[in-house]
Motif scaffolding. Structure first.
Motif, mmCIF file in Angstrom:
data_model
loop_
_atom_site.group_PDB
_atom_site.id
_atom_site.type_symbol
_atom_site.label_atom_id
_atom_site.label_comp_id
_atom_site.label_asym_id
_atom_site.label_seq_id
_atom_site.Cartn_x
_atom_site.Cartn_y
_atom_site.Cartn_z
ATOM 1 N N VAL A 135 -16.249 -5.246 -5.354
ATOM 2 C CA VAL A 135 -16.830 -4.642 -6.554
ATOM 3 C C VAL A 135 -15.847 -3.702 -7.239
ATOM 4 C CG1 VAL A 135 -18.678 -3.184 -7.446
ATOM 5 C CG2 VAL A 135 -19.175 -4.872 -5.673
ATOM 6 N N GLY A 136 -15.266 -2.762 -6.489
ATOM 7 C CA GLY A 136 -14.348 -1.801 -7.085
ATOM 8 C C GLY A 136 -13.112 -2.458 -7.679
ATOM 9 N N VAL A 137 -12.594 -3.459 -6.981
ATOM 10 C CA VAL A 137 -11.412 -4.166 -7.482
ATOM 11 C C VAL A 137 -11.757 -4.925 -8.756
ATOM 12 C CG1 VAL A 137 -9.744 -5.982 -6.955
ATOM 13 C CG2 VAL A 137 -10.394 -4.324 -5.190
ATOM 14 N N TRP A 138 -12.887 -5.604 -8.759
ATOM 15 C CA TRP A 138 -13.308 -6.363 -9.938
ATOM 16 C C TRP A 138 -13.489 -5.432 -11.138
ATOM 17 C CZ3 TRP A 138 -13.869 -11.688 -10.072
ATOM 18 C CH2 TRP A 138 -14.422 -12.228 -11.228
ATOM 19 N N GLU A 175 0.850 -1.188 0.000
ATOM 20 C CA GLU A 175 0.000 0.000 0.000
ATOM 21 C C GLU A 175 0.881 1.231 0.000
ATOM 22 O OE1 GLU A 175 -2.993 2.561 2.909
ATOM 23 O OE2 GLU A 175 -2.356 0.548 3.505
ATOM 24 N N ALA A 176 0.571 2.173 -0.891
ATOM 25 C CA ALA A 176 1.299 3.430 -0.942
ATOM 26 C C ALA A 176 0.320 4.539 -1.265
ATOM 27 C CB ALA A 176 2.408 3.390 -1.986
ATOM 28 N N ASP A 177 0.219 5.511 -0.362
ATOM 29 C CA ASP A 177 -0.639 6.674 -0.581
ATOM 30 C C ASP A 177 -2.087 6.280 -0.847
ATOM 31 O OD1 ASP A 177 -1.044 9.338 -0.571
ATOM 32 O OD2 ASP A 177 -0.207 9.734 -2.548
ATOM 33 N N GLY A 178 -2.568 5.291 -0.094
ATOM 34 C CA GLY A 178 -3.973 4.917 -0.192
ATOM 35 C C GLY A 178 -4.333 4.024 -1.348
ATOM 36 N N GLU A 179 -3.343 3.509 -2.083
ATOM 37 C CA GLU A 179 -3.605 2.614 -3.202
ATOM 38 C C GLU A 179 -2.718 1.383 -3.100
ATOM 39 O OE1 GLU A 179 -4.890 5.504 -6.896
ATOM 40 O OE2 GLU A 179 -2.766 5.033 -6.635
ATOM 41 N N VAL A 180 -3.101 0.345 -3.839
ATOM 42 C CA VAL A 180 -2.284 -0.869 -3.902
ATOM 43 C C VAL A 180 -1.387 -0.764 -5.125
ATOM 44 C CG1 VAL A 180 -2.317 -3.362 -4.161
ATOM 45 C CG2 VAL A 180 -4.013 -2.243 -2.711
ATOM 46 N N VAL A 181 -0.090 -0.876 -4.885
ATOM 47 C CA VAL A 181 0.902 -0.781 -5.965
ATOM 48 C C VAL A 181 1.848 -1.969 -5.863
ATOM 49 C CG1 VAL A 181 0.747 1.732 -5.991
ATOM 50 C CG2 VAL A 181 2.497 0.618 -4.601
ATOM 51 N N LEU A 182 2.705 -2.122 -6.859
ATOM 52 C CA LEU A 182 3.679 -3.209 -6.855
ATOM 53 C C LEU A 182 4.807 -2.929 -5.868
ATOM 54 C CD1 LEU A 182 4.252 -4.229 -10.583
ATOM 55 C CD2 LEU A 182 3.070 -5.522 -8.803
ATOM 56 N N ALA A 213 -5.227 -8.351 -6.406
ATOM 57 C CA ALA A 213 -6.656 -8.054 -6.324
ATOM 58 C C ALA A 213 -7.233 -8.504 -4.985
ATOM 59 C CB ALA A 213 -7.398 -8.730 -7.475
ATOM 60 N N ALA A 214 -6.870 -9.714 -4.554
ATOM 61 C CA ALA A 214 -7.363 -10.217 -3.273
ATOM 62 C C ALA A 214 -6.869 -9.356 -2.121
ATOM 63 C CB ALA A 214 -6.936 -11.669 -3.090
ATOM 64 N N ALA A 218 -8.102 -5.429 2.045
ATOM 65 C CA ALA A 218 -7.700 -4.204 2.739
ATOM 66 C C ALA A 218 -8.678 -3.064 2.494
ATOM 67 C CB ALA A 218 -6.300 -3.792 2.285
ATOM 68 N N GLY A 219 -9.634 -3.254 1.600
ATOM 69 C CA GLY A 219 -10.575 -2.189 1.289
ATOM 70 C C GLY A 219 -9.932 -1.033 0.555
ATOM 71 N N LEU A 220 -8.929 -1.315 -0.270
ATOM 72 C CA LEU A 220 -8.178 -0.289 -0.984
ATOM 73 C C LEU A 220 -8.371 -0.437 -2.491
ATOM 74 C CD1 LEU A 220 -4.801 -0.515 0.955
ATOM 75 C CD2 LEU A 220 -6.469 1.345 1.115
ATOM 76 N N PRO A 221 -8.268 0.669 -3.239
ATOM 77 C CA PRO A 221 -8.338 0.557 -4.697
ATOM 78 C C PRO A 221 -7.014 0.100 -5.278
ATOM 79 C CG PRO A 221 -8.058 2.848 -4.064
ATOM 80 C CD PRO A 221 -8.205 2.075 -2.783
ATOM 81 N N LEU A 222 -7.101 -0.584 -6.394
ATOM 82 C CA LEU A 222 -5.897 -0.914 -7.153
ATOM 83 C C LEU A 222 -5.442 0.315 -7.921
ATOM 84 C CD1 LEU A 222 -6.935 -4.358 -8.687
ATOM 85 C CD2 LEU A 222 -5.115 -4.018 -7.031
ATOM 86 N N SER A 223 -4.174 0.620 -7.838
ATOM 87 C CA SER A 223 -3.637 1.715 -8.638
ATOM 88 C C SER A 223 -3.881 1.436 -10.113
ATOM 89 C CB SER A 223 -2.135 1.865 -8.383
ATOM 90 O OG SER A 223 -1.500 2.568 -9.422
#
Length: 819
Positions: free
Chosen positions: A403-406, A331-338, A355-356, A361-366
């Motif tokens: 939902v958002g991740v999908w 997690e970086a700055d509220g998003e999921v990154v590599l 994605a999982a 974590a309830g976070l958006p994918l960058s």
């Protein structure tokens, strides 16, 4: 032919010449889409230039310009679009002269019947108004000079853009709030059966808002596919304008086939799917953009000195904190990154793992992460390795955040690469008002609902995957459950389940409607009903999963698909089937004795020779979402046995706006005062008020007496009410269908009716059955949105099931009566 040539070919360049050239342009089928919108804008520019020039000369005005704003300013003029115009002047001319100039432009436009949004301002007034009114400022961001003092317009544009950028920290949150409010009010375009192409979320307003964000230099929207999406929505609106002849943005059901034909599409479904695809692109770009805007504005709100101190020294740039989430993702700055050490090209499970982790974590994918994964991660081997299957199950079980991740994965085409059969349900509309979502979103929503039920089953993984696949057969010919069983079997094997689990998932998909349809349309006291379900399910563990899937599917469908009443019926059926699967064969039930209340009513009816009835409100029970809802009202009726009871009772209930949820009719014999036996009919119905309060039992009884003796013409009264309150014009309903259920019962013949729900439908069915000289033993009615599915257990006058030929005749007669 250019716009100038169009004017020249007309009689003159005045209103009649413009109108004729405009009509010719709109009738040229070969010129559609962006070229036609641009040509229409140029044609209008030329006409307005002539009006402005003549009016300015007559009024003696210099230092003025005519400015196109909004959609006209962008050169996107649809056939029935408003003309958004600003008459800009430098303030040196006499007000009366400016007024005369304005009249010389506005009145010819009005005379042609064109919609006009106009204003007259100096540059200073325009800036002040824009500072006070966000919508005015947004329109001026697209300001384009039509004619006049071009320097005046250029100066205003520069000032407006500078103001917009300087005021971004205040204006952008206000714009975001405006977009959210509109989305809540108008809904999501990609899921609406009759969407507003402009105002709904993912529509043209949102696309314009993204342009405004880009103009602020705070953030830029994802460019991929966005222009094509805007063009799709604009093309659909153009066709809608030409089809209806009105300035409408709402794609109503009755106009969709014509709009589809105008766009060269196969049918209305193809149109909706194309529109949904475009709206989904705009919605995803909107989510990504506003997330970036909020991130940038948060960073700007921190004082530079404090940022420097927190980063370890003045002048250095603060690096975002990176918290590990899973192997290869942080997690970086509220998003999921590599993670820095991640190797997407060597880790085919990384996409599902990321994605999982994001969903849990309830976070958006960058967005950059998703795009990178889409282009670099190698395809998963088939069958998938266990880790990939486990990550998919984890993703599906994360709840609402799934939902958002999908959707982020779908936006980059990752889902269809993981599950190729997903393509057929992607953005597929469901032409049933019961359904809230498109097919693909409904499947994800069902998995979300199922995630809250996983504690009820021994195999949560099978439940979640079956929830994701249960409607996967939609889009294929024939019964979607049958087609879905085959597809789900292949997909489950691809995901890596063993043969036994593949069989369970296939069974769940094949029979995902079995419990609710049986519980609401069949006699649960009939052993044949319970045995047929037990044979289809075959094991207690599968029944457990099917029960949970049934509830998740209904809850994800919409509010009309599930209730405490339906839940109680399904639970009762599951209990009976579980007993059979445990080896407890159902016994043929003995005729149940009337309840004390029914016996009291029967004695009263026997004594008076007239109907006796009672209304009882059932106690309230918690619904599936934690709220409390009434089960309904029990209506008990006892009356001397005679023909016409079902249609009479159903008609009276319809007149009083009562919906029948379930009905049971049976004949009993009671001794009368002289020691002989008399035949009585006992009716036990569950009803609910369409709206308002329940009628008094006395009024129902009086109307029932009148209906039975013929003094109350129910058919005429229902026709009067229908004429007084006609239903809204909409898509033509399919014709009713009446069938004989195969092996429905050994004690009666089951006649199943599927028809458009309407006041008095049960009354009409009852009349038709009476006309066929059959006895209705019980009725099980179910209404889902505009569709009624009712099952009637009927016998001949001898009390036996009807012969096959006779049953088919009854079904045909009922269908004929309803057509």
């Amino acid at each position: 032919m250019t716009s100038t040539e169009a004017i020249t070919d007309s009689e003159d360049s005045g209103p009649s010449g413009y109108a004729a050239a405009r009509l010719r342009l709109l009738q040229q089928e070969a010129r559609s889409g962006p070229p036609r919108r641009a040509s229409l804008a140029r044609l209008t520019d030329d006409w307005l230039t002539g009006l402005f020039t003549s009016a300015a000369e007559r009024a003696g005005v210099r230092g003025a310009a005519l400015v196109a704003v909004g959609g006209y300013g962008r050169g996107e003029l649809s056939p029935r679009s408003d003309l958004d115009l600003l008459l800009l002047h430098d303030g040196t001319a006499d007000p009366a002269a400016i007024s005369a100039l304005a009249d010389g432009i506005w009145y010819p436009v009005w005379d042609l019947g064109l919609a006009l949004d106009h204003s007259v301002r100096t540059p200073g007034e325009a800036r002040r108004t824009a500072g006070e009114d966000l919508k005015v400022q947004l329109g001026l961001l697209d300001a384009r000079p039509v004619t006049g003092d071009l320097g005046l317009v250029a100066s205003l544009r520069t000032a407006i853009l500078a103001d917009w950028r300087n005021q971004a920290p205040k204006r952008l949150p206000a714009l975001h709030e405006l977009c959210q409010e509109r989305a809540e009010r108008m809904g999501e375009l990609q899921f609406l059966l009759e969407p507003d192409l402009k105002e709904a979320r993912g529509g043209l307003r949102d696309a314009t808002a993204l342009r405004a964000v880009a103009a602020s230099w705070v953030a830029d929207a994802p460019r991929e596919g966005l222009n094509e999406a805007r063009r799709t929505l604009l093309d659909a609106r153009d066709a809608l304008h030409l089809t209806t002849g009105r300035a409408t943005d709402r794609l109503a059901l009755q106009e969709q086939d014509q709009v589809a034909e105008a766009l060269g599409l196969m049918d209305a479904d193809a149109l909706l799917r194309q529109v949904y695809e475009a709206a989904r692109t705009v919605s995803y770009a909107t989510d990504v953009t506003w997330r970036e805007v909020n991130r940038v504005l948060r960073a700007r709100s921190v004082r530079p000195k404090l940022r420097a101190m927190l980063s370890g020294g003045l002048g250095s740039k603060a690096a975002p904190e990176r918290a590990p989430l899973a192997d290869g993702v942080v997690e970086a700055d509220g998003e999921v990154v590599l993670a820095r050490a991640a190797r997407p090209d060597r880790d085919p499970v990384l996409t599902l793992r990321a994605a999982a982790a994001a969903a849990e974590a309830g976070l958006p994918l960058s967005r950059h992460l998703v795009r990178h994964l889409a282009t670099t991660v190698r395809p998963l081997p088939v069958p998938w390795p266990p880790e990939a299957r486990e990550e998919l199950v984890t993703l599906l079980g994360a709840g609402e955040s799934t939902v958002g991740v999908w959707e982020a994965l779908e936006a980059e085409g990752i889902i269809t690469r993981l599950l190729p059969d997903w393509e057929r349900v992607h953005c597929r509309p469901q032409r049933n008002p019961v359904h809230t979502w498109t097919v693909d979103r409904h499947l994800v929503e069902t998995a979300v609902r199922a995630s809250s039920l996983t504690r009820r089953v021994h195999r949560p993984d099978l439940l979640l995957v079956a929830a994701l696949l249960h409607d996967i057969g939609k889009g294929w010919p024939g019964d979607h459950s049958v087609a879905g069983e085959v597809i789900a079997r292949d997909m489950a094997a691809r995901i890596g389940f063993d043969r036994h689990d593949v069989g369970v998932i296939a069974t769940l998909v094949r029979h995902h409607l079995l419990l609710v349809e049986t519980a609401t349309r069949r006699d649960l006291d009939d052993p044949a009903t319970v045995r047929s379900v037990a044979e289809a399910v075959s094991s207690g563990s599968t029944l457990e999963l099917l029960h949970a899937l049934t509830e998740a599917d209904a809850l994800a469908t919409g509010p009309a698909a599930w209730s405490t009443w339906r839940a109680s019926l399904v639970a009762d059926l599951v209990k009976r089937v579980a007993a059979v699967l445990a080896g407890e064969a159902p016994e043929e039930p003995e005729e149940a004795a009337p309840s004390a209340e029914h016996e009291r009513l029967a004695i009263e009816a026997l004594r008076t020779g007239e109907p006796a009835l009672a209304l009882h409100t059932q106690p309230e029970e918690p619904a599936g979402d934690g709220e409390v809802e009434p089960v309904g009202v029990e209506l008990l009726i006892a009356l001397p046995d005679r023909p016409g009871v079902l249609p009479a009772a159903a008609g009276v209930l319809a007149l009083h706006r009562l919906t029948v949820r379930a009905a049971d009719l049976r004949a009993v014999e009671l001794p009368n005062e002289v020691g002989e036996t008399a035949d009585l009919l006992l009716l036990s119905w569950r009803v609910a008020a369409e709206y308002g309060s329940l009628p008094q039992a006395g009024r129902l009884r009086a109307d029932l007496v009148r209906a039975l003796d013929g003094s109350l013409d129910i058919r005429a009264r229902l026709a009067e009410r229908e004429a007084a309150y006609p239903r809204r014009r909409g898509v033509k309903a399919p014709p009713p269908r009446v069938t004989v259920a195969a092996a429905g019962s050994r004690r009666a013949t089951v006649i199943e009716v599927r028809a458009q729900d309407a006041p008095g439908l049960l009354h009409r069915i009852g009349n038709a059955l009476e006309g066929c000289a059959v006895r209705v033993r019980s009725a099980h009615v179910s209404t889902l949105g505009a569709n009624a599915v009712d099952a009637f257990y009927v016998t001949g006058t001898d009390g036996e099931p009807l012969p096959e030929i006779r049953a088919a005749e009854v079904a045909r007669e009922v269908e004929k009566a309803l057509s």
